[in-house]
Scaffold this motif. Sequence first.
Motif, PDB file in Angstrom:
ATOM      1  N   THR A   1       0.930  -1.036  -0.135  1.00 17.17           N
ATOM      2  CA  THR A   1       0.131   0.299   0.289  1.00 17.17           C
ATOM      3  C   THR A   1       1.011   1.467  -0.184  1.00 17.17           C
ATOM      4  N   SER A   2       1.837   1.627   0.994  1.00 17.47           N
ATOM      5  CA  SER A   2       2.970   2.428   0.896  1.00 17.47           C
ATOM      6  C   SER A   2       3.625   2.916  -0.784  1.00 17.47           C
ATOM      7  N   PHE A   3       4.015   1.377  -0.966  1.00 20.03           N
ATOM      8  CA  PHE A   3       4.718   2.112  -2.610  1.00 20.03           C
ATOM      9  C   PHE A   3       3.295   2.103  -3.132  1.00 20.03           C
ATOM     10  N   ILE A   4       2.232   1.687  -3.103  1.00 18.77           N
ATOM     11  CA  ILE A   4       1.247   2.081  -3.819  1.00 18.77           C
ATOM     12  C   ILE A   4       0.691   3.582  -4.154  1.00 18.77           C
ATOM     13  N   TYR A   5       1.366   4.169  -3.032  1.00 20.00           N
ATOM     14  CA  TYR A   5       0.612   5.726  -2.786  1.00 20.00           C
ATOM     15  C   TYR A   5       2.186   6.621  -3.355  1.00 20.00           C
ATOM     16  N   ASP A   6       3.141   6.072  -3.193  1.00 18.32           N
ATOM     17  CA  ASP A   6       4.802   6.416  -3.121  1.00 18.32           C
ATOM     18  C   ASP A   6       4.618   7.147  -4.991  1.00 18.32           C
ATOM     19  N   LEU A   7       4.243   5.705  -5.489  1.00 16.84           N
ATOM     20  CA  LEU A   7       4.002   6.019  -7.143  1.00 16.84           C
ATOM     21  C   LEU A   7       3.021   6.582  -7.532  1.00 16.84           C
ATOM     22  N   PHE A   8       2.201   7.614  -6.803  1.00 20.80           N
ATOM     23  CA  PHE A   8       1.466   8.501  -7.253  1.00 20.80           C
ATOM     24  C   PHE A   8       1.389   9.777  -6.735  1.00 20.80           C
ATOM     25  N   VAL A   9       2.112  10.117  -5.363  1.00 18.15           N
ATOM     26  CA  VAL A   9       2.099  10.826  -4.317  1.00 18.15           C
ATOM     27  C   VAL A   9       4.071  11.347  -5.086  1.00 18.15           C
ATOM     28  N   ALA A  10       4.888  10.109  -4.596  1.00 19.39           N
ATOM     29  CA  ALA A  10       6.257  10.287  -4.204  1.00 19.39           C
ATOM     30  C   ALA A  10       6.567  10.689  -5.883  1.00 19.39           C
ATOM     31  N   GLY A  11       6.186  10.371  -6.680  1.00 21.20           N
ATOM     32  CA  GLY A  11       5.817  10.375  -8.546  1.00 21.20           C
ATOM     33  C   GLY A  11       7.929   9.309  -9.092  1.00 21.20           C
TER      34      GLY A  11
ATOM     35  N   PRO B   1      10.503   0.918 -14.847  1.00 22.97           N
ATOM     36  CA  PRO B   1      10.018  -0.360 -14.726  1.00 22.97           C
ATOM     37  C   PRO B   1      10.920  -1.335 -14.056  1.00 22.97           C
ATOM     38  N   GLY B   2      12.116  -1.707 -14.437  1.00 25.31           N
ATOM     39  CA  GLY B   2      13.269  -2.421 -13.449  1.00 25.31           C
ATOM     40  C   GLY B   2      13.292  -2.496 -12.664  1.00 25.31           C
ATOM     41  N   TYR B   3      13.914  -0.484 -11.646  1.00 25.40           N
ATOM     42  CA  TYR B   3      14.454  -0.460 -10.540  1.00 25.40           C
ATOM     43  C   TYR B   3      12.890   0.072 -10.068  1.00 25.40           C
ATOM     44  N   LEU B   4      11.664   0.349 -10.915  1.00 27.79           N
ATOM     45  CA  LEU B   4      10.583  -0.121  -9.413  1.00 27.79           C
ATOM     46  C   LEU B   4       9.922  -1.508  -8.584  1.00 27.79           C
ATOM     47  N   LEU B   5      10.725  -2.796  -9.733  1.00 27.89           N
ATOM     48  CA  LEU B   5      10.130  -3.395  -9.419  1.00 27.89           C
ATOM     49  C   LEU B   5      11.988  -3.813  -8.136  1.00 27.89           C
ATOM     50  N   LEU B   6      12.678  -3.708  -8.715  1.00 29.22           N
ATOM     51  CA  LEU B   6      14.001  -3.741  -7.792  1.00 29.22           C
ATOM     52  C   LEU B   6      13.307  -2.382  -6.084  1.00 29.22           C
ATOM     53  N   MET B   7      13.068  -1.472  -5.983  1.00 26.79           N
ATOM     54  CA  MET B   7      12.740  -1.296  -5.247  1.00 26.79           C
ATOM     55  C   MET B   7      11.434  -1.764  -4.354  1.00 26.79           C
ATOM     56  N   LEU B   8       9.989  -2.298  -5.283  1.00 34.08           N
ATOM     57  CA  LEU B   8       9.611  -3.083  -4.203  1.00 34.08           C
ATOM     58  C   LEU B   8       9.661  -4.239  -3.947  1.00 34.08           C
ATOM     59  N   THR B   9      10.780  -4.942  -4.537  1.00 28.59           N
ATOM     60  CA  THR B   9      11.164  -6.326  -3.673  1.00 28.59           C
ATOM     61  C   THR B   9      11.923  -6.163  -2.428  1.00 28.59           C
ATOM     62  N   ILE B  10      12.757  -4.838  -2.522  1.00 30.47           N
ATOM     63  CA  ILE B  10      13.786  -4.978  -1.878  1.00 30.47           C
ATOM     64  C   ILE B  10      12.007  -3.965   0.340  1.00 30.47           C
TER      65      ILE B  10
END
Length: 199
Positions: A126-136, A142-151
């Motif tokens: 939920t926090s990652f979804i929030y960051d996608l839209f609010v934190a830019g 996509p690859g960087y986002l996937l790594l961030m989400l995994t960590i």
Amino acid sequence: MKSWKVREIVVMSVISVVFAVIYLLFTHFGNVLAGFFGPMGYEPIYGIWFIVSIIAAYIIRKPGAALISETIAAFVECLLGNPSGPMVIVVGLVQGLGAEAVFLAARWRVYSLPILLLAGMGSSVTSFIYDLFVAGYAALSPGYLLLMLTIRLFSGALLAGLLGKVISDSLAYTGVLNGMALGKELKKKRKQVSQHAGF
């Protein structure tokens, strides 16, 4: 919160205030890491910001414990001077909802380690979804986002789920949580062990 006892509300509030201070300290630490590594700098420690929801839910075992405790912690953190101001309260709500959703799925009856790990991961999602839209974050590759989400998922599972259980169990063993659901469960287990041992 009709079925809540005064003691449970007090314990949850105290825990939330304590972790609000810890959250603020980690916010400054995270900002330093982000200065060196960019948005990725937050990810390894992100789970620490979910831990109060796990601890409160595991100790009290009542609907809303995860969401309310995380929101209280965020509110206090705002009062203490979080750089994000009132928006940190929204973040707390979002994070608390992720953990609460997992406990809801278990009908607030199961508080095993797998459920606690999943609750930490729920907050990660939920926090990652929030960051996608609010934190830019949506502007990142996509690859960087996937790594961030995994960590973040691992961080939520370990720093919130596992560490939250360890801290709660440690407190319960001291006897300070005897009036809470976790304390009662521990007392029951000890009694069963004693009976099996022939004491």
